[in-house]
Design a protein around this motif. Sequence first.
Motif, mmCIF file in Angstrom:
data_model
loop_
_atom_site.group_PDB
_atom_site.id
_atom_site.type_symbol
_atom_site.label_atom_id
_atom_site.label_comp_id
_atom_site.label_asym_id
_atom_site.label_seq_id
_atom_site.Cartn_x
_atom_site.Cartn_y
_atom_site.Cartn_z
ATOM 1 N N SER A 126 9.519 76.437 92.457
ATOM 2 C CA SER A 126 10.824 76.956 92.907
ATOM 3 C C SER A 126 10.761 78.025 93.991
ATOM 4 O O SER A 126 11.706 78.187 94.754
ATOM 5 C CB SER A 126 11.591 77.534 91.722
ATOM 6 N N ALA A 188 14.571 71.518 90.324
ATOM 7 C CA ALA A 188 13.322 70.759 90.491
ATOM 8 C C ALA A 188 13.484 69.472 89.704
ATOM 9 O O ALA A 188 13.910 69.500 88.544
ATOM 10 C CB ALA A 188 12.142 71.560 89.961
ATOM 11 N N ARG A 189 13.188 68.352 90.353
ATOM 12 C CA ARG A 189 13.395 67.095 89.628
ATOM 13 C C ARG A 189 12.221 66.142 89.812
ATOM 14 O O ARG A 189 11.469 66.239 90.777
ATOM 15 C CB ARG A 189 14.715 66.424 90.004
ATOM 16 N N GLU A 190 12.081 65.279 88.833
ATOM 17 C CA GLU A 190 11.048 64.233 88.876
ATOM 18 C C GLU A 190 9.648 64.815 89.128
ATOM 19 O O GLU A 190 8.847 64.248 89.889
ATOM 20 C CB GLU A 190 11.402 63.185 89.938
ATOM 21 N N TYR A 195 9.150 60.679 93.316
ATOM 22 C CA TYR A 195 10.241 61.321 94.063
ATOM 23 C C TYR A 195 10.417 62.800 93.700
ATOM 24 O O TYR A 195 11.515 63.334 93.757
ATOM 25 C CB TYR A 195 11.542 60.539 93.866
ATOM 26 N N GLU A 196 9.321 63.435 93.334
ATOM 27 C CA GLU A 196 9.394 64.877 93.011
ATOM 28 C C GLU A 196 10.014 65.655 94.174
ATOM 29 O O GLU A 196 9.677 65.427 95.336
ATOM 30 C CB GLU A 196 7.968 65.402 92.771
ATOM 31 N N GLU A 197 10.950 66.556 93.847
ATOM 32 C CA GLU A 197 11.471 67.461 94.877
ATOM 33 C C GLU A 197 12.019 68.715 94.226
ATOM 34 O O GLU A 197 12.347 68.723 93.035
ATOM 35 C CB GLU A 197 12.536 66.796 95.752
ATOM 36 N N CYS A 198 12.091 69.776 95.030
ATOM 37 C CA CYS A 198 12.701 71.006 94.552
ATOM 38 C C CYS A 198 13.671 71.480 95.628
ATOM 39 O O CYS A 198 13.268 71.723 96.762
ATOM 40 C CB CYS A 198 11.623 72.057 94.271
ATOM 41 N N LEU A 199 14.949 71.534 95.266
ATOM 42 C CA LEU A 199 15.975 71.951 96.221
ATOM 43 C C LEU A 199 16.384 73.385 95.919
ATOM 44 O O LEU A 199 16.657 73.710 94.762
ATOM 45 C CB LEU A 199 17.222 71.064 96.087
ATOM 46 N N LYS A 213 23.357 62.744 98.184
ATOM 47 C CA LYS A 213 22.344 61.921 97.508
ATOM 48 C C LYS A 213 22.533 62.097 96.008
ATOM 49 O O LYS A 213 22.334 63.193 95.483
ATOM 50 C CB LYS A 213 20.948 62.406 97.937
#
Length: 279
Positions: A126, A188-190, A195-199, A213
């Motif tokens: 994060s 944070a997802r996946e 498709y791991e990502e942290c927005l 999305k």
Amino acid sequence: MKSGLYIVATPIGNLHDISPRAVEVLKAVQVIACEDTRIAKKLLSLLGISLNKTFLTLHDHNEEEHAIRLIELIKENDISAALISDAGSPLISDPGYKLIRRCRRENIYVTVLPGCCALICALQLSGLPTNRFLFAGFLPNRDKARKEAFEQVKNINATVVFYETASRIIKSLEAAAEIFGCREMAVAREITKMYEECLNGTAGELLAAFAEKQPKGEMVLMIAPAGEEDSPSLDIDVLLREELNQHNLKTAVKNLVERYHLNKNELYTRALKIKDHEQ
Ligand code: SAM
């Protein structure tokens, strides 16, 4: 292998994240306590481990009863058992603590094999402060309870971490926008999956990202500590000044509420201060 209970972390997405010691223990134990026997058996099969073991489910509604059974099995047969979850670290928003408490009371050997834990991985990704954090489990499902949960942690000087699901993240971010305004947060997802990502951003910015999305997969919501500066990407006073140059106070506030899902009262207060200052 010493008789007792082995708490074993399993992967949260990538099968290779299981430790060699965990595989050895899962091979050696005679009993597996798990949430869902189908998921446990699938994991063991993928790891090439024999399914010739006793599987015992552990859920909130049967934990006491099955804990007693498991302890009897361990004591009477001098065997070992592993506690696993469907994914990640057992006991973290997963069943098990009643079993551990009972084992310890009955002097059964208990040990832990560490590994993946979604909340720790999410915090690491994060970029939010990690020196103090509060893990607050799953957010409640109902609107009122969810807002109350946010209010309870609003002034805590620690990063706050919630487990969340794709189907509920929009409602949670809408409530978060009202309560936390421009506070930085992250989703944070996946984690450990393709498709791991942290927005990162304000709740409003995250809502805008998910409008483009659709939110999918398993996710963790994190909120920066109280007292941290507002999200670096959104300077609310600058936005307000821009709006006030073009519109009256009411319209300026309305536009920002609509665009960023910010708290209306907070915006009014800030806008009035800006106007006072300018006069
Ligand atoms: N005990 C597990 C742990 O701590 O690793 C968590 C179990 S809890 C029932 C499931 C929740 O963990 C999901 O709803 C999600 O919030 C989070 N989670 C699990 N795997 C995840 C992943 N790969 N990426 C993001 N979040 C995940």
